[in-house]
Motif scaffolding. Structure first.
Motif, PDB file in Angstrom:
ATOM      1  N   ASP A   1     -10.735  79.655  31.517  1.00 53.63           N
ATOM      2  CA  ASP A   1     -11.868  80.082  32.335  1.00 53.63           C
ATOM      3  C   ASP A   1     -11.591  81.431  32.986  1.00 53.63           C
ATOM      4  N   HIS A   2     -10.341  81.634  33.436  1.00 52.88           N
ATOM      5  CA  HIS A   2      -9.963  82.922  34.025  1.00 52.88           C
ATOM      6  C   HIS A   2     -10.123  84.046  33.001  1.00 52.88           C
ATOM      7  N   GLU A   3      -9.724  83.785  31.773  1.00 52.97           N
ATOM      8  CA  GLU A   3      -9.807  84.813  30.737  1.00 52.97           C
ATOM      9  C   GLU A   3     -11.260  85.142  30.413  1.00 52.97           C
ATOM     10  N   ARG A   4     -12.118  84.144  30.384  1.00 54.07           N
ATOM     11  CA  ARG A   4     -13.539  84.407  30.119  1.00 54.07           C
ATOM     12  C   ARG A   4     -14.148  85.250  31.238  1.00 54.07           C
ATOM     13  N   PHE A   5     -13.786  84.947  32.479  1.00 58.09           N
ATOM     14  CA  PHE A   5     -14.274  85.738  33.604  1.00 58.09           C
ATOM     15  C   PHE A   5     -13.800  87.180  33.481  1.00 58.09           C
ATOM     16  N   ALA A   6     -12.519  87.368  33.158  1.00 61.18           N
ATOM     17  CA  ALA A   6     -11.963  88.712  33.030  1.00 61.18           C
ATOM     18  C   ALA A   6     -12.611  89.457  31.868  1.00 61.18           C
ATOM     19  N   ASP A   7     -12.955  88.756  30.784  1.00 62.40           N
ATOM     20  CA  ASP A   7     -13.656  89.386  29.667  1.00 62.40           C
ATOM     21  C   ASP A   7     -15.026  89.891  30.100  1.00 62.40           C
ATOM     22  N   GLU A   8     -15.720  89.128  30.922  1.00 67.17           N
ATOM     23  CA  GLU A   8     -17.022  89.566  31.421  1.00 67.17           C
ATOM     24  C   GLU A   8     -16.888  90.833  32.254  1.00 67.17           C
ATOM     25  N   VAL A   9     -15.838  90.891  33.060  1.00 67.68           N
ATOM     26  CA  VAL A   9     -15.593  92.101  33.858  1.00 67.68           C
ATOM     27  C   VAL A   9     -15.315  93.288  32.941  1.00 67.68           C
TER      28      VAL A   9
ATOM     29  N   LEU B   1      -7.632  97.484  30.949  1.00 63.12           N
ATOM     30  CA  LEU B   1      -7.418  97.590  32.397  1.00 63.12           C
ATOM     31  C   LEU B   1      -8.487  96.819  33.163  1.00 63.12           C
ATOM     32  N   ALA B   2      -9.741  96.965  32.745  1.00 64.96           N
ATOM     33  CA  ALA B   2     -10.830  96.262  33.434  1.00 64.96           C
ATOM     34  C   ALA B   2     -10.640  94.748  33.349  1.00 64.96           C
ATOM     35  N   HIS B   3     -10.175  94.283  32.206  1.00 70.85           N
ATOM     36  CA  HIS B   3      -9.900  92.847  32.051  1.00 70.85           C
ATOM     37  C   HIS B   3      -8.861  92.393  33.074  1.00 70.85           C
ATOM     38  N   GLU B   4      -7.779  93.151  33.205  1.00 72.41           N
ATOM     39  CA  GLU B   4      -6.733  92.778  34.158  1.00 72.41           C
ATOM     40  C   GLU B   4      -7.252  92.829  35.594  1.00 72.41           C
ATOM     41  N   PHE B   5      -8.095  93.802  35.909  1.00 71.40           N
ATOM     42  CA  PHE B   5      -8.644  93.889  37.265  1.00 71.40           C
ATOM     43  C   PHE B   5      -9.614  92.750  37.533  1.00 71.40           C
ATOM     44  N   GLY B   6     -10.165  92.173  36.444  1.00 70.92           N
ATOM     45  CA  GLY B   6     -10.980  90.979  36.603  1.00 70.92           C
ATOM     46  C   GLY B   6     -10.162  89.820  37.153  1.00 70.92           C
ATOM     47  N   HIS B   7      -8.880  89.769  36.801  1.00 70.14           N
ATOM     48  CA  HIS B   7      -8.002  88.735  37.359  1.00 70.14           C
ATOM     49  C   HIS B   7      -7.778  88.981  38.854  1.00 70.14           C
ATOM     50  N   TYR B   8      -7.664  90.249  39.244  1.00 68.49           N
ATOM     51  CA  TYR B   8      -7.571  90.552  40.667  1.00 68.49           C
ATOM     52  C   TYR B   8      -8.836  90.103  41.386  1.00 68.49           C
TER      53      TYR B   8
END
Length: 469
Positions: A193-201, A138-145
């Motif tokens: 790049d979006h996925e890496r950002f979401a992984d960090e979140v 869930l946190a990963h998906e909210f990183g996309h938001y």
């Protein structure tokens, strides 16, 4: 910068298609005006062939809109799930979704339409992950938001759909095809790049250990779900009855053999995952390695099963998601109703393979072929040319073992020498007249893997009542 470039290139594809079609149409008009009917006709035909598919796909995509699907998980009915969602959204520094849907498929995704945020959560993930691992998803998906990755979703959805339709349904001009692949290359780089950002979140919000475990486990859970549908839910579809589907998947995952298989599969999927510049996600092994370098607070992992968050989901909703209909029945009843037909279908598949390969259709023929080392004659050439020789061999061993086991079960059941019983760890258990349990896949496996053990397996099969060997 790459996001802007990707959008420009996406728009450029359709500008190029319109220019191509328009230019050829202008040539056709000019030809017709000069009395060259044949030349004008050919120009029209070429315009339709080269630019028509992209223009038609664009018109179709303009009217396409993503719509929420699945079972609505409302706040009132699922307060515990929403509590986690709201907490993780705050930790991710973004607004919670407005609508959560439970869907089929081992995936989770977020998207927006007219300011309304949607979260689609795959039933297999909720049923197969722990609460802590699910929090990471869930946190990963909210990183996309939070990263603004969904703000242009409506426009990019239609544009990508048009691009896919035009490439799928028409033989596009070489320049258009090359442009589409160049766009895919740029867009994939931005998506990674979006996925890496979401992984960090995900690491920051749910903890490094939970994030790594969720990433490694999601793929195997998806494979387990597919096998569950094929091997078990298919029994319900055949019988026209409705078993306890969610409980069945939990029993499947909880069987010691499945626990071991999924643990092994985690490493296999991560290691063998191919890498391409066109991939929208970095390989799992790279993402897991990167997560190990990220710092996270002391976040304890909630080890409770994720399915505890589904307490408010009625069985009818799960049945509807999977397309299962009919009166309720236990899994044991389903085995009695559908088991023989299920076994016969797979046994027929082995007979077909023996017939096509000219090995022979009987169990005796197949065992003789295995004894001669002709395993791969039964499976034929691999469809995926990227597989290594080892992967091809393992796939052949698994396939023939399963089919041979079903063929043994079919003969014993048809001859009334055994009855079928439920087995969450593999294909059915066979009960012999004296009450002894027989696991046909374990029985035949040595012969498939080692040609020297075929005589030994043949004697064992004869001992339990298999004829014609």
């Amino acid at each position: 910068m790459r996001a802007v470039l990707a959008l420009v290139m996406l728009a450029g594809f359709f500008v190029l298609a319109v220019a191509l079609a328009g230019g050829l149409t202008a040539i056709a008009v000019w030809r017709f005006s000069n009395g060259d009917v044949e030349g004008g006709t050919w120009a029209v035909v070429i315009a339709l062939v080269l630019g028509g598919p992209a223009l038609w796909a664009t018109l179709r995509a303009l009217f396409a809109r993503p719509e929420p699907s699945g079972f609505a998980m409302t706040r009132d009915a699922h307060p515990e799930l929403w509590r986690h969602v709201d907490e993780l959204a705050r930790l991710a520094g973004t607004r919670s979704p407005d609508d959560i849907r439970l869907v089929d498929g081992a995936n989770a995704s977020v998207w927006e339409r007219r300011g309304v945020r949607y979260l689609e959560l795959g039933l297999p993930l909720v049923a197969g992950l722990s609460v802590g691992e699910l929090r990471s998803v869930l946190a990963h998906e909210f990183g996309h938001y939070g990263g603004g990755h969904t703000q242009l979703s409506a426009m990019t959805y239609r544009a990508k759909l048009a691009l896919e339709l035009s490439l799928r349904e028409g033989h596009t001009f070489g320049l258009l095809s090359a442009w589409a692949h160049l766009y895919a290359l740029v867009a994939a780089s931005e998506s990674r790049d979006h996925e890496r950002f979401a992984d960090e979140v995900a690491v920051a919000a749910a903890g490094r250990d939970a994030a790594r475990r969720a990433l490694l486990r999601s793929g195997p859970v998806g494979e387990a779900w597919n096998d569950y549908l094929t091997s078990y839910v298919s029994l319900a579809l055949t019988a026209g009855r409705t078993p306890p589907l969610l409980e069945g998947f939990r029993s499947y995952l909880g069987h010691p053999r499945r626990v071991h298989e999924l643990r092994v599969l985690e490493g296999v999927i991560a290691e063998r995952e191919p890498k391409s510049v066109f991939d929208s996600h970095p390989p799992i092994r790279e993402r897991v390695a990167t997560m190990a370098l990220l710092s996270s607070g002391d976040v304890p992992i909630d080890e409770r099963p994720g399915w505890t968050l589904l307490s408010g989901v009625p069985p009818e909703a799960v049945s509807h998601l999977l397309g299962v209909r009919g009166p309720r029945a236990t899994w044991e009843e389903l085995v009695e109703l559908s088991g023989p037909a299920h076994v016969r279908r797979y046994a027929d598949a082995l007979r077909h393979a023996g017939r096509v390969s000219k090995v022979g259709e009987t169990l005796s023929d197949v065992l003789a072929a295995l004894e001669r080392g002709e395993l791969h004659k039964l499976t034929g050439a691999p469809v995926d040319a990227s597989l290594t020789a080892e992967q091809v061999h393992e796939a052949a061993v698994d396939t023939v073992t399963e089919l041979l086991a079903y063929a043994v079960a079919d003969q014993l059941v048809t001859a009334n020498r055994a009855t079928l019983h439920l087995n969450w760890g593999g294909i059915f258990v066979l009960r012999l007249p004296d009450g002894a349990a027989l696991y046909p896949d374990d029985l035949v496996a040595p012969a498939v893997r080692d040609a020297n053990r075929v005589p030994e397996v043949r004697l064992r099969l004869q001992a339990v009542g298999v004829d014609g060997l």
